[in-house]
Design a protein around this motif. Structure first.
Motif, PDB file in Angstrom:
ATOM      1  N   UNK A   1       0.843  -1.193   0.000  1.00 15.21           N
ATOM      2  CA  UNK A   1       0.000   0.000   0.000  1.00 15.21           C
ATOM      3  C   UNK A   1       0.884   1.251   0.000  1.00 15.21           C
ATOM      4  N   UNK A   2       0.274   2.409  -0.275  1.00 12.87           N
ATOM      5  CA  UNK A   2       1.044   3.619  -0.551  1.00 12.87           C
ATOM      6  C   UNK A   2       0.941   4.660   0.569  1.00 12.87           C
ATOM      7  N   UNK A   3       0.931   4.242   1.821  1.00 12.14           N
ATOM      8  CA  UNK A   3       0.783   5.223   2.894  1.00 12.14           C
ATOM      9  C   UNK A   3       1.941   6.215   2.917  1.00 12.14           C
ATOM     10  N   UNK A   4       3.117   5.808   2.403  1.00 15.61           N
ATOM     11  CA  UNK A   4       4.267   6.712   2.371  1.00 15.61           C
ATOM     12  C   UNK A   4       4.104   7.818   1.345  1.00 15.61           C
ATOM     13  N   UNK A   5       3.094   7.711   0.466  1.00 19.12           N
ATOM     14  CA  UNK A   5       2.864   8.733  -0.552  1.00 19.12           C
ATOM     15  C   UNK A   5       1.820   9.765  -0.131  1.00 19.12           C
ATOM     16  N   UNK A   6       1.298   9.626   1.082  1.00 22.03           N
ATOM     17  CA  UNK A   6       0.372  10.643   1.581  1.00 22.03           C
ATOM     18  C   UNK A   6       1.087  11.980   1.708  1.00 22.03           C
ATOM     19  N   UNK A  16       0.856   3.393  14.093  1.00 20.38           N
ATOM     20  CA  UNK A  16       1.506   2.075  14.029  1.00 20.38           C
ATOM     21  C   UNK A  16       0.573   1.003  13.486  1.00 20.38           C
ATOM     22  N   UNK A  17      -0.711   1.071  13.815  1.00 19.57           N
ATOM     23  CA  UNK A  17      -1.646   0.056  13.338  1.00 19.57           C
ATOM     24  C   UNK A  17      -1.843   0.171  11.828  1.00 19.57           C
ATOM     25  N   UNK A  18      -1.997   1.379  11.330  1.00 20.14           N
ATOM     26  CA  UNK A  18      -2.123   1.557   9.882  1.00 20.14           C
ATOM     27  C   UNK A  18      -0.858   1.096   9.172  1.00 20.14           C
ATOM     28  N   UNK A  19       0.287   1.402   9.742  1.00 19.45           N
ATOM     29  CA  UNK A  19       1.558   1.006   9.142  1.00 19.45           C
ATOM     30  C   UNK A  19       1.698  -0.516   9.105  1.00 19.45           C
ATOM     31  N   UNK A  20       1.322  -1.190  10.195  1.00 22.78           N
ATOM     32  CA  UNK A  20       1.431  -2.652  10.235  1.00 22.78           C
ATOM     33  C   UNK A  20       0.430  -3.307   9.287  1.00 22.78           C
TER      34      UNK A  20
END
Length: 432
Positions: A1-6, A16-20
């Motif tokens: 997933x692309x959470x680092x592109x937010x 931490x939960x979203x990241x995991x």
């Protein structure tokens, strides 16, 4: 997933939960990583989602509730702008849509294959959660229900644009972050950290109607507060008078009555006055009306904090923001303690009138002063009868009033507080 592109919602990637969960979505079937570690992380995430549900009082699709909760709490340039103006236009709106496209991927993620690998039954726990969590330890029931409703709506949304509209509408109607989703706050000083304004989770749900009598006093308080929340000129308020007469209860009733009209309250104690400038700096540009509440305010002669408070209320170079008022309660009319010996000292004071004005000048900065006096015997008995009826106390009226009179003689005298304590005593004895 692309959470680092937010971009605008970049703070979300620190959860931490979203990241995991994002890592699991990308690597749950990747044999490069130890299966036991992947499986352990899967169950840990399930545990944390269920734990959040119990703490927040969520129900339904807990994954969607978790994502909705993240979005409505994230204070950023877009969410704070929507809180004030509603839908935004221009580049900020386009960048926000980019982030909502990423969040849409999280919302729509199909957990089927992950469930086949680690256990489908465990995913059903979070997909259709039902529980008896009627009370949230984080939000009032109205906000909790709205977040659960937002979770349902984003789950049905056909596009990222629709998800953005749903969240934007929430910002506009309910606000964002701690100030949007809570009624009352207090100042906290974490060890070694800076001053924080922290939400008070368990609010006393007092209503103004619960306070028997004092109709004139309550009307003055209501009129001033309504002018404030409606954007009209309003005054700082001092509620003074005898102990146990409902001053603090009236303030609690005010925040409960006008919370849904954008009123918020920050409780500040005397030793925290040095933080008032920082508090005002944090709230002056928010789309809410703030009452800074000072309970049982009074000063001994040797205490000089009242001079600092005077400058904050009125007299400093910076104008107090239009969205901030100060409400205080006190047993003292003039707030600063005065003694008979003061008169003797004034004989030696070259400017005695200046000394008197110095002590009275603080109370003069409260434009509205409301007196709460102790009830007389007849009023006290009327309070007892009303409270008894509310609590289903069926004792004979004559006996009730006789016992109430005995109670007040040994429990602090005639006051609403004494009457309430007497009724609580009868209720505890099950006199119904």
């Amino acid at each position: 997933m692309k959470e680092n592109e937010l971009i605008i919602y970049r703070n979300l990637k620190e959860d931490s939960l979203l990241r995991d969960m994002a890592w699991l979505m990308a690597h749950y079937d990747d044999d490069y990583y130890n299966r036991e570690d992947r499986e352990s992380l899967f169950f840990d995430c399930i545990h944390r989602i269920l734990d959040k549900a119990a703490h927040h009082g969520f129900h339904g699709n807990l994954w969607h509730c978790f994502l909705a909760n993240l979005l409505v709490n994230d204070e950023n340039s877009y969410s704070l702008g929507c809180e004030i103006k509603g839908n935004l236009e221009g580049t900020l709106n386009e960048v926000a849509l980019h982030d909502f496209q990423i969040m849409k991927e999280f919302i729509d993620y199909d957990f089927t294959k992950m469930g086949e690998m680690f256990g489908k039954e465990y995913l059903t726990y979070i997909a259709h959660f039902e529980g008896n969590y009627e009370k949230s330890r984080v939000y009032n029931g109205r906000i909790r229900d709205q977040i659960c409703e937002v979770a349902v709506q984003i789950g049905k949304a056909a596009s990222a644009e629709e998800v953005k509209d749903i969240i934007t509408s929430f910002y506009e109607h309910f606000g964002v972050g701690k100030f949007g989703l809570n009624k009352s706050f207090r100042i906290s000083h974490p060890e070694g950290g800076e001053m924080e304004i922290k939400a008070i989770k368990n609010i006393d749900h007092v209503k103004l109607e619960d306070l028997v009598g004092y109709e004139i006093a309550k009307k003055k308080l209501i009129d001033n507060t309504e002018a404030f929340v409606q954007g009209r000129p309003a005054n700082n308020c001092l509620l003074f008078g005898d102990a146990g007469t409902g001053k603090s209860s009236s303030i609690k009733g005010i925040i409960n009555k006008y919370y849904d009209q954008g009123l918020r309250m920050i409780e500040v104690y005397k030793h925290q006055f040095q933080d008032l400038n920082d508090v005002i700096a944090q709230i002056k540009n928010r789309n809410y009306k703030f009452i800074i509440y000072m309970d049982d305010l009074s000063f001994e002669e040797f205490e000089i904090e009242y001079k600092y408070l005077k400058a904050i209320i009125e007299g400093g170079l910076e104008v107090k923001p239009d969205n901030v008022l100060i409400y205080a309660t006190s047993n003292r009319r003039h707030l600063v303690r005065e003694k008979f010996s003061d008169k003797e000292e004034r004989r030696d004071d070259l400017h005695a009138s200046d000394t008197v004005q110095e002590k009275l000048s603080l109370v003069a900065r409260f434009g509205v002063s409301i007196f709460f006096c102790a009830p007389n015997k007849k009023e006290f008995q009327e309070i007892v009868k009303v409270l008894a009826k509310r609590n289903d106390i069926s004792m004979d009226e004559g006996e009730l009033l006789l016992e109430a009179n005995k109670w007040e003689l040994s429990h602090g005298g005639l006051s609403g507080r004494t009457a309430q304590q007497f009724i609580d005593y009868l209720a505890g004895k099950d006199c119904k």
